[in-house]
Design a protein around this motif. Sequence first.
Motif, short mmCIF file in Angstrom:
data_model
loop_
_atom_site.label_atom_id
_atom_site.label_comp_id
_atom_site.label_asym_id
_atom_site.label_seq_id
_atom_site.Cartn_x
_atom_site.Cartn_y
_atom_site.Cartn_z
N ASP A 60 -0.85 33.38 9.30
CA ASP A 60 -1.70 32.49 10.07
C ASP A 60 -1.62 31.04 9.64
N SER A 61 -0.88 30.74 8.55
CA SER A 61 -0.75 29.35 8.10
C SER A 61 0.50 28.67 8.66
N VAL A 62 1.40 29.43 9.26
CA VAL A 62 2.69 28.89 9.69
C VAL A 62 2.61 28.41 11.13
N ASP A 63 2.98 27.15 11.36
CA ASP A 63 3.06 26.60 12.71
C ASP A 63 4.48 26.81 13.21
N LEU A 64 4.65 27.76 14.10
CA LEU A 64 5.99 28.07 14.60
C LEU A 64 6.51 26.99 15.55
N ALA A 88 0.83 -1.21 0.00
CA ALA A 88 0.00 0.00 0.00
C ALA A 88 0.86 1.25 0.00
N GLY A 89 2.17 1.08 -0.22
CA GLY A 89 3.06 2.22 -0.39
C GLY A 89 3.63 2.75 0.91
N THR A 90 4.17 3.96 0.82
CA THR A 90 4.76 4.63 1.97
C THR A 90 3.68 5.09 2.93
N VAL A 91 3.93 4.87 4.23
CA VAL A 91 2.94 5.29 5.22
C VAL A 91 2.82 6.81 5.22
N ARG A 92 1.59 7.28 5.30
CA ARG A 92 1.32 8.70 5.45
C ARG A 92 0.48 8.88 6.71
N HIS A 93 0.65 10.02 7.34
CA HIS A 93 -0.06 10.28 8.59
C HIS A 93 -0.95 11.51 8.43
N ASP A 94 -2.08 11.48 9.14
CA ASP A 94 -2.98 12.62 9.07
C ASP A 94 -2.42 13.78 9.89
N GLY A 95 -3.18 14.86 9.98
CA GLY A 95 -2.68 16.06 10.62
C GLY A 95 -2.33 15.88 12.08
N ALA A 96 -2.92 14.87 12.76
CA ALA A 96 -2.63 14.64 14.16
C ALA A 96 -1.49 13.66 14.37
N GLY A 97 -1.23 12.78 13.37
CA GLY A 97 -0.16 11.81 13.49
C GLY A 97 -0.61 10.37 13.38
N SER A 98 -1.92 10.12 13.27
CA SER A 98 -2.41 8.75 13.09
C SER A 98 -2.15 8.30 11.65
N VAL A 99 -2.00 6.98 11.47
CA VAL A 99 -1.83 6.44 10.12
C VAL A 99 -3.08 6.77 9.31
N ALA A 100 -2.87 7.37 8.14
CA ALA A 100 -4.00 7.85 7.34
C ALA A 100 -4.69 6.69 6.63
N GLU A 101 -5.98 6.85 6.42
CA GLU A 101 -6.74 5.89 5.62
C GLU A 101 -6.28 5.97 4.16
N GLN A 102 -6.57 4.91 3.40
CA GLN A 102 -6.30 4.91 1.96
C GLN A 102 -7.55 4.44 1.22
N LYS A 103 -7.81 5.10 0.13
CA LYS A 103 -8.99 4.75 -0.66
C LYS A 103 -8.67 3.55 -1.54
N ALA A 104 -9.58 2.59 -1.54
CA ALA A 104 -9.48 1.43 -2.43
C ALA A 104 -10.85 1.18 -3.04
N TRP A 121 -0.72 25.03 8.40
CA TRP A 121 -2.09 24.86 8.86
C TRP A 121 -3.02 24.95 7.64
N ASN A 122 -4.01 24.06 7.59
CA ASN A 122 -4.94 24.14 6.46
C ASN A 122 -6.28 24.77 6.86
N ARG A 123 -6.25 25.53 7.99
CA ARG A 123 -7.41 26.28 8.49
C ARG A 123 -8.54 25.39 8.97
N ASN A 124 -8.23 24.13 9.25
CA ASN A 124 -9.19 23.24 9.89
C ASN A 124 -8.71 22.99 11.31
N TRP A 125 -8.82 24.04 12.15
CA TRP A 125 -8.34 24.04 13.53
C TRP A 125 -6.87 23.67 13.57
N PHE A 126 -6.51 22.45 14.02
CA PHE A 126 -5.10 22.09 14.13
C PHE A 126 -4.70 21.01 13.14
N ASP A 127 -5.34 20.99 11.99
CA ASP A 127 -4.96 20.04 10.95
C ASP A 127 -3.90 20.69 10.06
#
Length: 637
Positions: free
Chosen positions: A153-157, A58-74, A176-182
Amino acid sequence: MTTRDLVEVADIMGPTLSPDGEKILFRVSRPSVSANDTKLDWYVADIDGAPPVHAGSAGTVRHDGAGSVAEQKAVWDADSKGFRSLALVDGVSAIWHWREHQGQRREIVDAADILDFDVSADGRSLRYTTGATRAEVAAAEQRAYDEGVLVDDSVDLGQAIAGGKIEGGHRVVQRWNRNWFDRAGLLWDAPKKETAVELGSENIAPSLPATRSQQDRRIVLKTGGVAEIEGSAGEVRLTVVRANGERIPCSAAPCRSGKLAAITERPGSGMLILFERDAGARENIWLWRIGDRKARYLTATDGAERTPIWQPRCGAAPKALICAESSATEPPRLVRIAYVDGARSVIADPNADLRRRIGAVATPLRWENGHDGILLTPSSSAGPLPLVVQYYRCAGFLKGGVGDEIPMLPLVEHGIAVLCINGQSPPPGQPMERSYETALAAIGDAIDDLAARKRIDPRSVGIGGLSFGSTVAVWAIRKSKRFAAATISSGQATPHYYWSNALPDRGFARTFREFWQAGDPDSDPERWRTISPASDVVAIDTPLLMQLPESEVRNLVEFHTKLKLAGKPAELFAFADEIHIKYQPVHKRAVYERNLDWYRFWLKGEEDPAPAKSGQYVRWRALRAGAPQESFQATAP
């Protein structure tokens, strides 16, 4: 049971049924400490018994904005003999195609990473979505390094300016993608492009249209019409509306319980499957034949939490329900649950060896205050035990609690009980500290109850957590002397945290006021004396171990320094290239191991004799002895 065992637990995500209902597709993620990476693989299994077949990476692991392993569409092919998926391989996110007897190949690649795709119902065409090209993203990242970054406002210092996390061995710049802390990569908001592709004819079977499994509050029925859960917690109703407009309300008990979480259709039966919330992520499963006055209870299932961004953990085949299950002392596996009698059979068990070695006993608990939880204890123990508490969520396999940082099963093996309590939200309109007060009261009730039954030693209780669980832990040691040790994994609400995030246009200040009912630290100092733990370090005597991601450690600079100057027993560790939930296996193990040693030291007086750990015990003995430090009296900001 070692801390490495916990890190390397395999997880099963997104079981997806084939259009003919005879196969199940699922993904297995396997973290590796030695590789400091997570391996992702697809498997296909027959519903009725044949062992799973490896269907490629399923390729290289990617993580969501919080750090959990992201879902993949199949998406299954219409003839149920193959599937397509998105995978990041060698730095390129493309569409890969697997077919029986042919294997897996990269099918569609673009100059930009493919973000999403859909296949037509007849399997003849595909449409995919892209954003900025990889070359454009690389150039933007290079400019960020060469020319400096305009702080807006997009930069996480809290993150590295020219790199926020690691994917496939490379640092990725995030914003930041303006979805709170995502968070998302550079140029995430570039205009999107849709591209249509005509597919070959080898997998076309119009009589078996490819459909994705539905399991939510509103589903489209294959026989025509819709079924929908309406209302909110405490007062809901389930109604089926036929294609001809006929309305069929469900009067069965689970349809009116207020805990009905989701529904799906049992293919070819005229039945709906009802998922009713219980404690934690546990759900009761009912079968309701549309139009009947009663529903039949089938079984209960536990595992990953139900969220809007994660795929359901169960899929409905004609003869059985297929679920990725786990429970407090049972690591993830894929099972078949027969509709006839609820009997389970195992389809895949990637944690079979670990399962055989688990000796802890899980005891569900409920208290009169409305809270519930799970107590983990050794299979045989004499006398009251030390205890470690986590207050947040108790979903599935309790390897480390929310964020996977408290080594629960190794603690039990070392004679320390673990109590996980499912948290409760504050009453509507109340500030956040009301939830902390509720938590502290519930924890106190649980300690008193277990102590009265001589299950635990109330003089040797620790507390820890991540995110909301970490703020509960800090509040507890600020407001109570019950705790002999504490560990946290996240930043806290401090003035630095506020000013780092409150630039105009992001909406942080507005959201912060909604949750905390507070303004900024300068204009609302009285509220900040309540909010910020840095304002009353003198009240904290509990030994505190803080192990934070790089992105949040700066929020604790003032708090940590004041603790040290006040002579408090505290240590702070920072982990590079980590976001909210630490995702690198080598860091996960280090956190687990140090937390295990910390609780053993402060709750039982035990030290690991490993020579490599001798330095930490020199420090901790000095903390226990109250080694003299510069005299300091904390003052409110």
